[in-house]
Motif scaffolding. Structure first.
Motif, PDB file in Angstrom:
ATOM      1  N   ALA A  95       0.818  -1.205   0.000  1.00 61.75           N
ATOM      2  CA  ALA A  95       0.000   0.000   0.000  1.00 61.75           C
ATOM      3  C   ALA A  95       0.854   1.259   0.000  1.00 61.75           C
ATOM      4  O   ALA A  95       0.556   2.230  -0.688  1.00 61.75           O
TER       5      ALA A  95
ATOM      6  N   ARG B  88       2.365   2.613  -3.332  1.00 63.39           N
ATOM      7  CA  ARG B  88       1.581   3.202  -4.424  1.00 63.39           C
ATOM      8  C   ARG B  88       0.768   4.365  -3.921  1.00 63.39           C
ATOM      9  O   ARG B  88      -0.081   4.207  -3.070  1.00 63.39           O
ATOM     10  N   PRO B  89       1.015   5.556  -4.444  1.00 61.27           N
ATOM     11  CA  PRO B  89       0.231   6.702  -4.010  1.00 61.27           C
ATOM     12  C   PRO B  89      -1.240   6.510  -4.359  1.00 61.27           C
ATOM     13  O   PRO B  89      -1.574   5.912  -5.383  1.00 61.27           O
ATOM     14  N   ALA B  90      -2.083   7.029  -3.514  1.00 61.62           N
ATOM     15  CA  ALA B  90      -3.514   6.872  -3.734  1.00 61.62           C
ATOM     16  C   ALA B  90      -3.941   7.592  -5.008  1.00 61.62           C
ATOM     17  O   ALA B  90      -3.449   8.663  -5.322  1.00 61.62           O
ATOM     18  N   GLY B  91      -4.845   6.964  -5.704  1.00 68.19           N
ATOM     19  CA  GLY B  91      -5.461   7.623  -6.844  1.00 68.19           C
ATOM     20  C   GLY B  91      -4.535   7.822  -8.029  1.00 68.19           C
ATOM     21  O   GLY B  91      -4.818   8.593  -8.919  1.00 68.19           O
TER      22      GLY B  91
ATOM     23  N   ARG C   6     -11.159   8.767  -9.376  1.00 70.19           N
ATOM     24  CA  ARG C   6     -11.371   9.654  -8.239  1.00 70.19           C
ATOM     25  C   ARG C   6     -10.037   9.911  -7.556  1.00 70.19           C
ATOM     26  O   ARG C   6      -9.211   9.003  -7.432  1.00 70.19           O
ATOM     27  N   THR C   7      -9.846  11.123  -7.111  1.00 68.61           N
ATOM     28  CA  THR C   7      -8.608  11.413  -6.383  1.00 68.61           C
ATOM     29  C   THR C   7      -8.882  11.600  -4.896  1.00 68.61           C
ATOM     30  O   THR C   7      -7.976  11.813  -4.115  1.00 68.61           O
TER      31      THR C   7
ATOM     32  N   LEU D 140     -10.507   9.334  -2.815  1.00 68.49           N
ATOM     33  CA  LEU D 140     -11.012   8.072  -2.261  1.00 68.49           C
ATOM     34  C   LEU D 140     -10.676   7.989  -0.779  1.00 68.49           C
ATOM     35  O   LEU D 140      -9.638   8.489  -0.337  1.00 68.49           O
TER      36      LEU D 140
ATOM     37  N   GLU E 118      -6.355  -0.853  -0.826  1.00 68.65           N
ATOM     38  CA  GLU E 118      -5.202  -1.080  -1.709  1.00 68.65           C
ATOM     39  C   GLU E 118      -5.129  -2.566  -2.052  1.00 68.65           C
ATOM     40  O   GLU E 118      -5.273  -3.417  -1.184  1.00 68.65           O
TER      41      GLU E 118
END
Lengths: 546, 55
Positions: free
Chosen positions: A533, A536-539, B33-34, B36, B41
């Motif tokens: 997790a 990897r950057p979110a989004g 979407r940015t 979330l 994950e």
């Protein structure tokens, strides 16, 4: 593939779920699934018979009020509960697993005969080059090629069907064995663009045929009075419903292979409109070509027969190809397109079956593909490469679609949305991950309008089939092959649901948590502060760009 | 072709293909979407997962 150093999910590691490589892969595969034989041979005839140009109105209404909403419902179930139909439904409520198996078994039955049609298309692709059907395509198709006998059970095999049928099964098994990304997605990445290009060439060619304008005139001239006819509206809803591959597990399965943090509704719009765009294209191509036939025969387009279904493809089109300058090329394009459209849909149908068995019995994609593929291939060859294949196919198709799939949709809506009241959760899920937000209207459409329209279709079809029979086939035959198919699907679904799971799917926490704000620890089931997790950057959109 | 047929031919193309174009443009403008919520994950390895004994 980076498969090293990824043991980040703790000691009770489950195998990570297979995934599409990204958004584009998913969209292409979903379009490949939706665009099938029905787009080419069903839509043009249905539109023509139900108001011509005026059919656009009920068609669009059906697309927006039933097709797309049910598509989103499938996506929501598959994506939120991350499983094949049986797994996903079981995670909603344990006893709902049997509905998932009902959908899996419908797919199993459909795959048995769908393969046969693709095999015919492959044969006719080859026949195009020397116009093998000669001057009598009708006699060639049912006589020389299928060697059709009376309704019954025959074990007299027809080698000309058997060989391509076995070949289609071998290729299909090979693709499914390679897995979701390396098999199904890759095959779609090749065949869908090829299909679009081949079909575009075909449509452009058809527009330059003599009489093409007359054909288009026949298709698009509006009969506004048709809009007052309830049957026209039912025809529109059923065309949309069958065309989009919804409510029998396919889109649940495909959505389950998306990563959790993935946009759902906007890609869904792309898929739904792509499917309809292809239908419009097919309408133009088919009717321009039919206009040419009418012109050659010196009759009106309205007087032509055999303008939809297998007869359109395997009798009418060969006749046209024979009369056309450059016919072999046109024929090859048409039958090649038919085979490719069918093949990409077949992959999705069988992926439903494969995924269900993989998860329940702990099989790998390869094991599932080979075991199920061989069993299916044997049954398929035994039933559909014999002299009674066409009749069995026609009958099984009628019941599997009009009873099986429609019942599946009604049950899904009633059980998930009415009985278990999961509508708000599923809408919340879609709205949380997607860029196209759904209002409360979505729940009204999938929970009220869809079951009403589909329920009406189901009841009226059951009554018609019970009272009038089908195509004049004998009653015992319809009981065996038609109702027998439905009974088989129901019994098999109950048996499979009762069997023991190799590994329980119940240890599962949906993400994002619902109601929002609760069960935060559930959201961290895969570690959010470490392991994969953190890397990897979110989004990130980089994932999707591959 | 009659005028009515031509109009409906054009209308069908504009509405349906236009709908497709609009959906594609919308998706391109905002692919994901940015905003979330946290979590969700995936342990994602493209296709074939490592064998289970590989811990």
């Amino acid at each position: 593939m980076a498969t090293t150093g990824t043991a980040g999910t703790g000691p009770t590691t489950q195998k990570p779920r297979e995934e599409w490589t990204g958004q584009v892969g998913f969209i292409i595969a979903a379009i490949g699934s939706a665009v099938g034989l029905g787009n080419i041979w069903r839509f043009p005839g249905v539109a023509y018979e139900n108001g011509g140009g005026a059919f656009l109105v009920p068609y669009l209404v059906a697309l927006l009020t039933a097709g797309i909403p049910i598509l989103f419902l499938d996506y929501a179930i598959g994506h939120r509960f991350r499983g094949s139909a049986p797994t996903a439904f079981r995670r909603i409520r344990t006893w709902l697993e049997s509905l998932g198996w009902f959908q899996v078994m419908i797919c199993f039955v459909i795959a048995l005969y769908y393969t046969a049609v693709i095999a015919w298309a492959v044969s006719f692709f080859v026949f195009s080059f020397d116009l093998r059907w000669g001057d009598d395509p009708a006699g060639f198709f049912t006589g020389d090629y299928l060697q059709l006998a009376d309704p019954g059970v025959s074990l007299e095999f027809v080698p000309s069907v058997l060989v391509p049928l076995v070949a289609v099964w071998v290729v299909t098994i090979a693709v499914l064995a390679a897995g979701v990304a390396r098999g199904v997605q890759r095959a779609n990445m090749v065949f869908l663009p090829l299909l679009v290009v081949a079909f575009l060439v075909l449509v452009v060619r058809s527009l330059f045929l003599e009489g093409a304008a007359e054909g288009l005139n026949a298709l698009f001239t509006p009969d506004w009075a048709a809009l007052g006819d309830a049957n026209v509206w039912i025809a529109a809803y059923s065309q949309i419903f069958f065309s989009l591959s919804i409510a029998f597990g396919i889109m649940i399965t495909y959505a389950s292979y998306r990563k959790r943090r993935a946009n759902l509704t906007t890609p869904g719009l792309v898929v739904a409109f792509s499917n309809s765009s292809f239908e419009i294209l097919a309408g133009i191509g088919v009717f321009a070509t039919l206009g040419f036939l009418a012109h050659e025969q010196g009759v009106g387009v309205g007087e032509l027969e055999g303008i939809s279904g297998p007869i359109l493809s395997f009798v009418t089109f060969p006749a046209i190809v024979s009369q056309m300058p450059g016919g072999p090329f046109f024929g090859a394009l048409f039958f090649g397109s038919l085979a490719m459209a069918g093949f990409t849909s077949l992959l999705s149908i069988l992926q439903v079956v494969s995924a269900g068995f993989q998860e329940k019995f702990g099989w790998s994609p390869r094991q599932a593909s080979v075991r199920l593929g061989v069993v299916s291939a044997v049954i398929s060859v035994a039933l559909f490469s014999t002299t009674t294949g066409l009749i069995a196919l026609d009958t099984a198709d009628q019941w599997a679609n009009n009873i099986g799939i429609v019942a599946s949709a009604v049950l899904m809506s009633v059980l998930v949305l009415w009985v278990l009241r999961r509508g708000p959760e599923l809408r919340y899920h879609l709205n949380t991950v997607s860029t196209f937000r759904l209002g409360a209207w979505w729940q009204v459409l999938v929970a009220v309008l869809a079951p009403l329209v589909l329920g009406y279709m189901l009841v009226s079809r059951v009554v018609t089939l019970l009272v009038d029979g089908y195509e004049g086939y004998p009653g015992w035959y319809l009981a065996l092959v038609g109702w027998g198919t439905v009974a088989f699907v129901v019994v098999a679904a109950l048996v499979l649901a009762a069997m023991r799971w190799r590994r329980s799917p119940d240890d599962f926490v949906p993400w994002p948590p619902f109601p929002p704000g609760e069960a935060v620890q559930g959201a961290g089931r895969t570690p959010s502060a470490g392991g994969s997790a953190a890397r990897r950057p979110a989004g990130t959109a980089g994932e999707e760009a591959r | 072709m009659s005028t009515a047929a031509v109009i409906l031919l054009v209308l069908s193309i504009v509405v349906v293909w236009g709908g497709l174009l609009a959906a594609i443009l919308r998706l391109r403008a905002r692919p994901e979407r940015t905003d979330l919520p946290s979590g969700g994950e995936d342990d994602h390895r493209e296709d074939v997962a490592p064998v289970e004994r590989d811990t």
